[in-house]
Scaffold this active site. Structure first.
Site, PDB file in Angstrom:
ATOM      1  CG  ASP A  80     -34.038  16.945  48.322  1.00 55.92           C
ATOM      2  OD1 ASP A  80     -33.026  16.932  47.062  1.00 55.92           O
ATOM      3  OD2 ASP A  80     -33.403  16.754  48.978  1.00 55.92           O
TER       4      ASP A  80
ATOM      5  CG  ASP B 253     -26.656  14.992  48.902  1.00 50.97           C
ATOM      6  OD1 ASP B 253     -27.483  16.322  49.266  1.00 50.97           O
ATOM      7  OD2 ASP B 253     -27.680  13.442  48.351  1.00 50.97           O
TER       8      ASP B 253
END
Ligand SMILES: *[C@@H]1O[C@H](CO)[C@@H](O)[C@H](O)[C@H]1NC(C)=O
Ligand SMILES: *[C@@H]1O[C@H](CO)[C@@H](O)[C@H](O)[C@H]1NC(C)=O
Ligand SMILES: *[C@@H]1O[C@H](CO)[C@@H](O)[C@H](O)[C@H]1NC(C)=O
EC number: 3.2.1.22
Length: 713
Positions: free
Chosen positions: A451, A520
């Protein structure tokens, strides 16, 4: 250069200018192509500005978008690059050599690599400083592409691009290419970013004289700041340039040094947007295969994953993870992933990033006991990292404050309480590589999610005796090197790329990452639009979607079936809090996962296309179709997001089937245990008459899975 269905011809004029002579339909005959620069008798319209030069470099009377600009040692800032030779290794690799008119030791080699079966060309070039002094590169985009001029100056051409934000990625935009206006998509943030994707497609708007089926499309394989510009003039001459963002870019070549640009990929099809949507994801998958040892096998499927983030957020403890793993395994989950919160002093986003060792309170005996338990349950084990980020409140930062990007005397902006390590520094790369690989090795980790949650700032190199602007390139290459090194050492490791959702999904990332976290935002209706855009360039198996509870509140309830069907479009993940699932939810999920596994050979290896794009306002319908390459099977996913007029839904008309083949049609609606309808029908009739989906007529958030398989009965 000839691919399966296209031809690309480059020639040198008598003066030595290297120009494009043809890019489009496959030609059978080349003799009649002349390498000349169009004549103009108007001094204000210099011919060279209109020539379809393969490498327009700043210099001479070139006033359209150039791709290369340099400072030569003698102070000259103009180039006059002329043809000096060509070499081809085989039918798919060609190098064209250029050198500057009077400074022939300044050389540029244009590289062309063909992906013949997908009609795509990969372009980059190498600049070589054979001069006695230093050369500075001020602009080094990767290529210029020239689709042919329009048939008629009144003809409209449409430019498709992808815009977005965090939580709202890959939204398809359509605009008309207008003369005199530069259409630029770009990001200066240091990584691929969500605000735009390095993707373009240009097609003629269908008219009486033009069916509008020819599409020129492309993308960059570059993980740093980037830009792509499409420009056309009143005569319809169009140029597309793209590569590393020019803003604050710089690279210095000492005598004898060379620099190679990232790859800019483009293709041609006369099969409309579906043709483009088939080719680029296939191309991405092909180059993804080159770097993988084991996962290049089409009969190895991307695993169904469970990620425990939404169930526990930072409260990742051994006991809680064991409990969740024991719930996930019987569902049919194949990969169990722990997200943020397992390491260092990490209880929220203010501390711990950079300290890559298990948190002692949460995992008193390290991660190994959990990994073993997950493996014993028959699942693979995965772990989240954010390797290039650091909280000032971490041991790593306290030990190496000079490893982050910063300028003295300039505010150091912390975003999400974190700074970025300078991946351009070899010692930073070593630290990350050593720590991430020892965690992987010691705990038998099968998957990592990489990430990255903030944009770049303070991008420079300290204690560096070269041009500090090189930092932009060194950092992007540093990231790429790390992925490549990890993949080399752990060929079976699955890598998922993520940057606050879909901020890192470009073709350079996909060379080493197996999959990407597309957004997301896991709300299924949002996700349909995101997947619609992302499917223009992502191979279906690389596009992961999770089943969660997102979107449900007191007024809205999105059924589990709708959530699963949305996530069926690519790699399947479950992110919901399983602790809240009822027995019925568990039973239903188990059955959907079993159905997904049955359909996944088609879903993961097929071509994803859309029968009804989700963007159609008013209808609130979306229908995708994934078709196996042999056209013997297809999976259609149909969604009715709302039904304001309670009108019946029109039958869904599949495409790309074989006319004379009889297909067995199976339809599932809300109940995974029950085939709602089953019958046989020929491909021709299916494509003509369509499939009635009566189950999608009235309620909100209804959906269907349709499986078509060649029937041998
Ligand atoms: C190509 O150039 C030659 C020589 O200038 C000329 O005679 C010929 O007509 C040209 N052919 C085409 C198709 O333009
Ligand atoms: C080389 O320099 C001379 C003198 O400035 C100039 O006339 C000539 O056009 C240049 N040649 C090339 C090929 O750039
Ligand atoms: C955040 O985590 C740090 C380090 O574990 C801790 O000191 C702090 O109290 C936490 N803050 C909140 C608001 O929980």
């Amino acid at each position: 250069m000839v691919t399966k269905k296209s031809t690309y011809v480059v020639g040198a004029t008598a003066d030595g200018y290297v120009i494009n002579l043809h890019w489009g339909k496959r030609l059978t005959q080349l003799d009649d192509l002349n390498a000349t620069v169009p004549l103009s008798d108007q001094s204000q319209n210099p011919p060279i500005s209109y020539a379809m030069e393969e490498l327009p470099a700043f210099g001479g009377l070139r006033y359209r978008d150039n791709v290369l600009k340099v400072d030569l040692p003698d102070g000259t800032r103009e180039l006059n690059l002329l043809y000096s030779g060509a070499k081809s290794k085989d039918d798919t690799l060609l190098d064209i050599e250029l050198s500057d008119g009077n400074r022939t030791d300044f050389k540029v080699t244009l590289h062309y690599e063909l992906d013949t079966e997908n009609d795509m060309i990969r372009r980059s070039y190498t600049v070589e400083n054979g001069l006695k002094g230093r050369v500075n590169l001020d602009l080094a985009l990767s290529a210029a592409w020239h689709p042919p001029t329009a048939l008629d100056v009144d003809e409209k051409r449409e430019l498709l691009t992808l815009a977005g934000e965090w939580n709202n990625e890959a939204q398809v935009q359509s605009t008309e290419l207008k003369p005199g206006i530069a259409h630029t998509i770009q990001t200066p943030k240091g990584f691929t970013d969500h605000v735009s994707y390095p993707y373009f497609a240009i097609r003629q708007v269908p008219s009486e004289v033009n069916p509008g089926t020819e599409v020129y499309f492309g993308t960059l394989a570059w993980g740093g700041s980037w830009e792509i510009t499409a420009h056309t003039n009143t005569y319809g001459y169009t140029r597309i340039t793209g590569g590393m963002h020019h803003l604050d870019f710089g690279w210095t070549l000492e005598p004898g040094e060379s620099f190679t640009t990232p790859v800019f990929i483009a293709g041609f099809t006369d099969e409309g947007l579906p043709g483009a949507r088939r080719r680029l994801p296939r191309h991405a998958r092909k180059y993804q295969q080159l770097s993988l040892q084991t996962q290049k096998n089409d009969s190895l499927y991307h695993p169904v994953l469970y990620n425990s983030w939404e169930a526990v957020t930072f409260d990742v403890t051994f006991d809680k993870q064991v409990a969740l793993a024991e719930k996930a395994a019987p569902l049919g989950v194949e990969l169990f992933v722990i997200d943020d919160g397992w390491f260092g002093d990490r209880n929220n986003d203010s501390a711990g990033l950079g300290d890559w060792y298990p948190n002692k309170e949460k995992f008193p005996n390290g991660l190994k006991p959990l990994a073993d338990h997950v493996h014993d349950l028959g699942m693979q084990f995965g772990v989240w990292f954010e390797p290039e980020s650091v909280n000032p409140n971490s041991n790593l930062y306290r030990e190496h404050p000079d490893w982050v990007l910063y300028y003295d005397g300039v505010p150091r902006y912390e975003a999400r309480n974190q700074l970025l390590l300078n991946l351009g520094l070899p010692e930073v790369q070593d630290y990350i590589y050593d720590h991430v690989s020892s965690i992987i090795e010691e705990n038998d980790i099968d998957y990592i999610k990489w990430d990255m949650n903030r944009p770049y700032q303070g991008v420079t190199m300290h204690h560096y005796d070269r041009n500090p602007r090189e930092a932009w390139v060194l950092i992007a290459r540093g990231y790429q090197n790390l992925l490549a090194k990890l993949k080399k050492r752990f060929p079976n490791l699955w890598i998922e790329s993520c940057a606050s959702g879909g901020g890192r999904m470009d073709l350079s990332v996909l060379e080493h990452a197996d999959q990407v976290w597309t957004s997301d935002n896991t709300r299924p209706d949002a996700r349909l639009k995101i997947q619609y855009g992302a499917s223009l360039f992502l191979p279906p198996r690389a596009m992961y979607g999770w089943v969660t509870e997102s979107g449900d509140d007191n007024n809205v309830h999105i059924p589990l079936s709708f959530r699963f069907h949305t996530s069926f479009m690519g790699g399947l993940g479950i992110g919901a809090n399983l602790n809240k699932y009822s027995d019925d939810d568990m039973k239903e999920s188990t059955a959907w996962i079993a159905l997904y596994k049955k359909l996944r050979p088609v879903i993961q290896n097929g071509d994803l296309d859309w029968l009804v794009p989700p963007s159609k306002v008013g209808e609130m319908i979306a229908v995708s179709q994934t078709t196996s390459k042999d056209q013997q099977e297809a999976v259609i996913l149909a969604f009715r997001i709302s039904s304001p007029f309670s009108a019946p839904m029109n039958p869904v008309r599949p495409r790309f089937l074989k006319d004379d083949v009889v297909y067995r049609v199976q339809i599932w609606l809300q109940d995974p245990h029950k085939v709602a309808e089953e019958y046989d029908m020929s491909g021709a009739l299916l494509m003509h008459k369509g499939i009635s989906l009566d189950g999608l007529n009235r309620a909100m958030f209804t959906s269907a899975v349709v499986y078509l398989k060649e029937s041998y009965d």
